[in-house]
Design a protein around this motif. Structure first.
Motif, short mmCIF file in Angstrom:
data_model
loop_
_atom_site.label_atom_id
_atom_site.label_comp_id
_atom_site.label_asym_id
_atom_site.label_seq_id
_atom_site.Cartn_x
_atom_site.Cartn_y
_atom_site.Cartn_z
N SER A 68 0.80 -1.37 0.08
CA SER A 68 0.18 -0.30 -0.48
C SER A 68 0.94 1.71 0.31
O SER A 68 1.85 1.27 1.13
CB SER A 68 -0.44 0.07 1.55
N GLY A 69 0.51 2.65 -0.80
CA GLY A 69 1.01 3.59 -0.92
C GLY A 69 0.63 4.39 0.80
O GLY A 69 1.56 5.50 0.32
N ALA A 102 2.45 8.37 -3.86
CA ALA A 102 1.97 8.24 -1.77
C ALA A 102 0.25 8.86 -2.05
O ALA A 102 0.09 9.91 -2.49
CB ALA A 102 2.66 9.02 -1.33
N ARG A 103 -0.58 8.12 -0.94
CA ARG A 103 -1.28 7.92 -0.73
C ARG A 103 -1.92 8.65 0.39
O ARG A 103 -3.13 9.48 0.77
CB ARG A 103 -2.62 6.11 -0.87
N ASN A 104 -1.00 9.32 1.16
CA ASN A 104 -0.94 10.05 2.21
C ASN A 104 -0.06 12.11 2.00
O ASN A 104 0.58 11.63 1.58
CB ASN A 104 -0.19 9.42 3.42
N THR A 105 -1.52 12.63 2.26
CA THR A 105 -0.92 14.06 1.18
C THR A 105 0.03 14.29 1.99
O THR A 105 1.11 14.77 1.45
CB THR A 105 -2.83 15.00 1.95
N LEU A 106 0.32 14.04 3.39
CA LEU A 106 1.48 14.72 4.28
C LEU A 106 2.57 14.29 3.49
O LEU A 106 3.41 15.16 3.31
CB LEU A 106 0.96 14.37 6.04
N ASP A 107 2.71 12.96 3.60
CA ASP A 107 3.73 12.13 2.66
C ASP A 107 4.11 12.81 1.47
O ASP A 107 5.41 13.03 0.94
CB ASP A 107 3.40 10.66 3.23
N CYS A 108 3.46 12.46 0.80
CA CYS A 108 3.65 13.66 -0.31
C CYS A 108 3.83 14.47 -0.66
O CYS A 108 5.40 14.61 -1.75
CB CYS A 108 2.15 12.89 -0.89
N LEU A 109 3.58 15.47 -0.03
CA LEU A 109 3.82 16.59 -0.34
C LEU A 109 5.15 17.02 1.01
O LEU A 109 6.16 17.53 0.34
CB LEU A 109 3.04 18.16 0.72
N PHE A 143 -4.31 17.73 -6.01
CA PHE A 143 -4.07 15.93 -6.78
C PHE A 143 -3.64 15.49 -5.81
O PHE A 143 -4.14 13.82 -5.20
CB PHE A 143 -3.34 16.21 -8.17
N SER A 144 -2.59 15.98 -4.15
CA SER A 144 -2.97 14.90 -3.55
C SER A 144 -3.32 14.20 -2.74
O SER A 144 -3.72 13.41 -1.75
CB SER A 144 -1.09 15.17 -2.54
N ALA A 145 -5.22 15.15 -1.89
CA ALA A 145 -5.67 15.22 -1.39
C ALA A 145 -6.46 14.21 -2.12
O ALA A 145 -7.19 12.97 -1.51
CB ALA A 145 -7.03 16.03 -1.17
N SER A 151 -7.61 6.55 -2.24
CA SER A 151 -7.42 5.55 -1.45
C SER A 151 -8.19 4.92 -0.17
O SER A 151 -8.27 3.36 -0.28
CB SER A 151 -6.09 5.41 -1.24
N GLU A 152 -8.90 6.01 0.36
CA GLU A 152 -9.34 5.46 1.45
C GLU A 152 -10.46 4.91 0.31
O GLU A 152 -11.44 4.35 1.27
CB GLU A 152 -10.03 6.75 1.78
N SER A 153 -11.30 5.52 -0.32
CA SER A 153 -12.35 5.05 -0.89
C SER A 153 -12.40 3.48 -1.71
O SER A 153 -13.11 3.05 -1.40
CB SER A 153 -12.97 5.81 -1.73
#
Length: 187
Positions: A68-69, A102-109, A143-145, A151-153
């Motif tokens: 998982s990302g 990445a599927r986590n906004t904070l990690d992505c940024l 886009f990250s959000a 991912s959550e859906s």
């Protein structure tokens, strides 16, 4: 993009250039057969794309298979890529989409900013975004959000599907991990 050597007034300096050091990041979140094909396709596509560009040099295809990302710490291929970038071995990273990165906004940024600090550009093919060309981080945040929400859906859909199958008496079990057990005729 060409990076010229630091040799002044030399004929070779004007005709030679350093090829861009390019890597790709590929990931699929499950080991299911259709995901396996997607993973192999991503690796083949980026290998071919990079090797066929005369201005690029392939560093490596970094990959995480069946992971998982949502968390960076569980992706060894991703962390190896970040380490290569810290060592200035990569100039450009190609990836299918932000949700692959990445599927986590904070990690992505966090990682986009970190890689920018090492002068590493990321190109997200699906979104048509290149971090070296963006004047505002707002697009990346949106886009990250969206990738995190997707991912959550998907996770909720998978969970609902499994629960429905359980209610119908169907249960998925990985028999290959238990020697001596196999699926019976009734499943």
């Amino acid at each position: 993009r060409r990076i010229m050597p630091n040799l002044e007034n030399s004929r070779s300096a004007r005709t030679q250039y350093k090829r861009l050091q390019v890597a790709a990041y590929c990931r699929v979140s499950t080991a299911q057969e259709e995901q396996e094909l997607s993973f192999e396709s991503q690796v083949a596509y980026y290998t071919n794309l990079i090797e066929n560009n005369p201005e690029w040099e392939l560093v490596e295809i970094f990959a995480d298979h069946g992971i998982s990302g949502t968390k960076d710490t569980t992706r060894p291929g991703f962390m190896k890529m970040i380490d290569a970038c810290k060592k200035h071995k990569v100039d450009l990273i190609l990836t299918k989409s932000m949700s692959r990165f990445a599927r986590n906004t904070l990690d992505c940024l966090k990682y986009i900013r970190l890689l920018k600090s090492f002068d590493v550009t990321i190109e997200f093919e699906k979104e048509g975004l290149n971090t070296g060309e963006l004047s505002s981080e707002i697009y990346l945040t949106w886009f990250s959000a969206f990738a995190q929400a997707e991912s959550e859906s998907l996770s909720q859909n998978v969970t609902m599907g499994k629960r429905r199958l359980y209610k119908e008496g169907h249960f998925t079990f990985q028999y290959k991990y238990f020697l001596g057990y196999r699926k019976g005729p009734d499943g």
